[in-house]
Design a protein around this motif. Structure first.
Motif, PDB file in Angstrom:
ATOM      1  N   LEU A  96      60.761 -43.083  12.539  1.00  6.30           N
ATOM      2  CA  LEU A  96      59.833 -42.289  11.727  1.00  6.30           C
ATOM      3  C   LEU A  96      60.527 -41.780  10.474  1.00  6.30           C
ATOM      4  CD1 LEU A  96      57.966 -40.234  14.459  1.00  6.30           C
ATOM      5  CD2 LEU A  96      56.942 -41.902  12.920  1.00  6.30           C
ATOM      6  N   ALA A  97      59.939 -42.091   9.336  1.00  7.69           N
ATOM      7  CA  ALA A  97      60.469 -41.650   8.044  1.00  7.69           C
ATOM      8  C   ALA A  97      59.595 -40.523   7.515  1.00  7.69           C
ATOM      9  CB  ALA A  97      60.496 -42.822   7.061  1.00  7.69           C
ATOM     10  N   GLY A  98      60.088 -39.306   7.599  1.00 14.33           N
ATOM     11  CA  GLY A  98      59.344 -38.149   7.113  1.00 14.33           C
ATOM     12  C   GLY A  98      59.804 -37.735   5.727  1.00 14.33           C
ATOM     13  N   ILE A  99      58.871 -37.238   4.920  1.00 11.59           N
ATOM     14  CA  ILE A  99      59.214 -36.802   3.568  1.00 11.59           C
ATOM     15  C   ILE A  99      59.122 -35.287   3.485  1.00 11.59           C
ATOM     16  CG2 ILE A  99      58.586 -36.923   1.119  1.00 11.59           C
ATOM     17  CD1 ILE A  99      57.503 -39.718   1.660  1.00 11.59           C
ATOM     18  N   LEU A 100      60.174 -34.676   2.946  1.00  5.68           N
ATOM     19  CA  LEU A 100      60.254 -33.226   2.797  1.00  5.68           C
ATOM     20  C   LEU A 100      60.508 -32.872   1.335  1.00  5.68           C
ATOM     21  CD1 LEU A 100      62.543 -32.471   5.881  1.00  5.68           C
ATOM     22  CD2 LEU A 100      60.124 -31.876   5.660  1.00  5.68           C
ATOM     23  N   PRO A 101      60.138 -31.659   0.921  1.00  7.63           N
ATOM     24  CA  PRO A 101      60.428 -31.254  -0.457  1.00  7.63           C
ATOM     25  C   PRO A 101      61.913 -31.012  -0.665  1.00  7.63           C
ATOM     26  CG  PRO A 101      59.489 -29.425   0.790  1.00  7.63           C
ATOM     27  CD  PRO A 101      59.393 -30.628   1.667  1.00  7.63           C
ATOM     28  N   ALA A 102      62.404 -31.314  -1.856  1.00  8.03           N
ATOM     29  CA  ALA A 102      63.785 -31.026  -2.242  1.00  8.03           C
ATOM     30  C   ALA A 102      63.766 -30.543  -3.688  1.00  8.03           C
ATOM     31  CB  ALA A 102      64.663 -32.266  -2.092  1.00  8.03           C
ATOM     32  N   TYR A 103      64.895 -30.108  -4.181  1.00  3.39           N
ATOM     33  CA  TYR A 103      64.956 -29.550  -5.536  1.00  3.39           C
ATOM     34  C   TYR A 103      64.577 -30.601  -6.584  1.00  3.39           C
ATOM     35  CZ  TYR A 103      66.756 -27.177  -9.691  1.00  3.39           C
ATOM     36  OH  TYR A 103      66.873 -26.589 -10.936  1.00  3.39           O
ATOM     37  N   LYS A 104      63.448 -30.404  -7.226  1.00  8.31           N
ATOM     38  CA  LYS A 104      62.916 -31.291  -8.265  1.00  8.31           C
ATOM     39  C   LYS A 104      62.743 -32.735  -7.784  1.00  8.31           C
ATOM     40  CE  LYS A 104      64.582 -28.607 -12.216  1.00  8.31           C
ATOM     41  NZ  LYS A 104      65.354 -28.616 -13.464  1.00  8.31           N
ATOM     42  N   SER A 105      62.603 -32.916  -6.482  1.00  8.46           N
ATOM     43  CA  SER A 105      62.440 -34.271  -5.937  1.00  8.46           C
ATOM     44  C   SER A 105      61.908 -34.170  -4.508  1.00  8.46           C
ATOM     45  CB  SER A 105      63.781 -35.020  -5.964  1.00  8.46           C
ATOM     46  OG  SER A 105      64.728 -34.356  -5.144  1.00  8.46           O
TER      47      SER A 105
END
Length: 341
Positions: A130-139
């Motif tokens: 499973l590839a989850g996407i999370l917020p990061a600094y300016k990306s």
């Protein structure tokens, strides 16, 4: 394009599933197929909107399935015996090319078992993840694996890094995504046996496989914006994911309470509201949708079990993008190419 949605799966199904689909129908070009108990789905739509499903949109379709896989069901047993469940029916529709992507917020184990048994692994990949996407600094940050493989070998983490690279390059246009290995320190000697051996394998094979491996990454540096993906086993990844989501909720709640504490703080925060709203949007993991199950032959998306209508809406929009960018096709091409070489 046709997006297949398990309309019964998840803690808030079918209500949130239906509302999310209706919210998304005019934001996507695809047909949305709601798979579940037709009588219930039609009654719910009539209750919520005062209309028949056909009156809402000719691209919103109901496909009947008489059973539901419950959260407490044994995954493999449920997949094999509940053949008319919304999840199994959805998988079979995907397998038979009656849809282009399948989304479910249902039993995670059953979803992973169904994806592997009914759809099948891409040749050359030992374990899909499973590839989850999370917020990061300016990306954004890709977390791989965020919950499907609790016990891994170094070869699995190497393949997670390879899949992450292919996915980020083709879907987000990041030419050389920075891939880190989640660890308790940055030194090569840190970590348990799995992490130490994985580090050495990544160091040895990265150039050959086109992976931009940047070494060990501590949890506190994961969101710096300098890392595009971190790889880890599914147990650690899921703990990391849930902790991050919980921290995000805590920060938003604490900030809101602080700003609303008294009349003076309320007045003082008015000029800063645009910035506060931007911050809140950035911290909202719901806007990043579900997790793509990388490593299977067709697009499968795992939505959060607690998904509300907003998260279903975003996940549907995200799923359309997965298909448009041909993430799975490019994954298959890349692994076939590596095998030939």
């Amino acid at each position: 394009m046709r997006i297949i949605l398990d309309a019964m799966g998840g803690d808030n199904g079918p209500d949130a599933n239906i509302r999310g689909a209706v919210n998304a129908i005019n934001k996507v070009k695809a047909d949305i197929i709601l798979v579940g108990k037709e009588e219930i789905l039609r009654a719910k739509i009539k209750e919520f909107y005062g209309k028949e499903v056909e009156e809402i949109s000719d691209r919103l379709i109901i496909h009947n399935a008489t059973e539901t896989i419950e959260m407490e069901d044994q995954p493999t047993v449920a997949i094999k015996h509940k053949k008319d469940s919304s999840m199994v029916v959805g998988f079979n529709m995907l397998k038979q090319d009656e849809g282009d992507v399948f989304i479910s917020a249902g039993n995670s184990g059953a979803l992973l078992a169904g994806a592997t048994l009914l759809i099948g692994r891409i040749k050359g990949i030992d374990r899909p993840a499973l590839a989850g996407i999370l917020p990061a600094y300016k990306s954004q940050l890709l977390l791989m694996d965020c919950g499907s493989n609790t016990n891994c070998k170094p070869i699995n983490l190497l393949q997670f890094a390879q899949m992450s690279t292919i996915y980020l390059k083709n879907t987000f246009g990041i030419e050389k995504p920075a891939i880190g290995l989640l660890n308790i320190g940055t030194e090569e000697t840190k970590g348990n046996e799995l992490v130490r051996e994985s580090y050495q394998l990544l160091k040895e094979k990265s150039e050959e496989l086109g992976i931009n491996f940047v070494g060990n990454v501590e949890g506190r540096d994961a969101f710096s914006g300098k890392i595009d993906a971190i790889v880890t086993d599914g147990f650690t990844g899921n703990v990391f994911l849930k902790t991050t989501e919980g921290l995000g909720k805590f920060v938003k709640r604490t900030l809101k309470e602080s700003l609303m504490k008294n009349i003076f703080s309320k007045i003082a925060c008015v000029p800063a509201l645009p910035g506060i709203n931007r911050f809140a949007k950035t911290m909202d993991y719901k806007s990043y949708g579900g997790a793509l199950f990388l490593g299977v032959k067709k697009p499968v998306v795992k939505a959060h079990g607690s998904s509300d209508e907003k998260l279903f809406e975003y996940t549907i929009i995200q799923a359309e993008r997965f298909v448009e960018n041909k993430a799975v096709d490019r994954m298959i091409e890349a692994f076939n190419k590596d095998k030939k070489e």
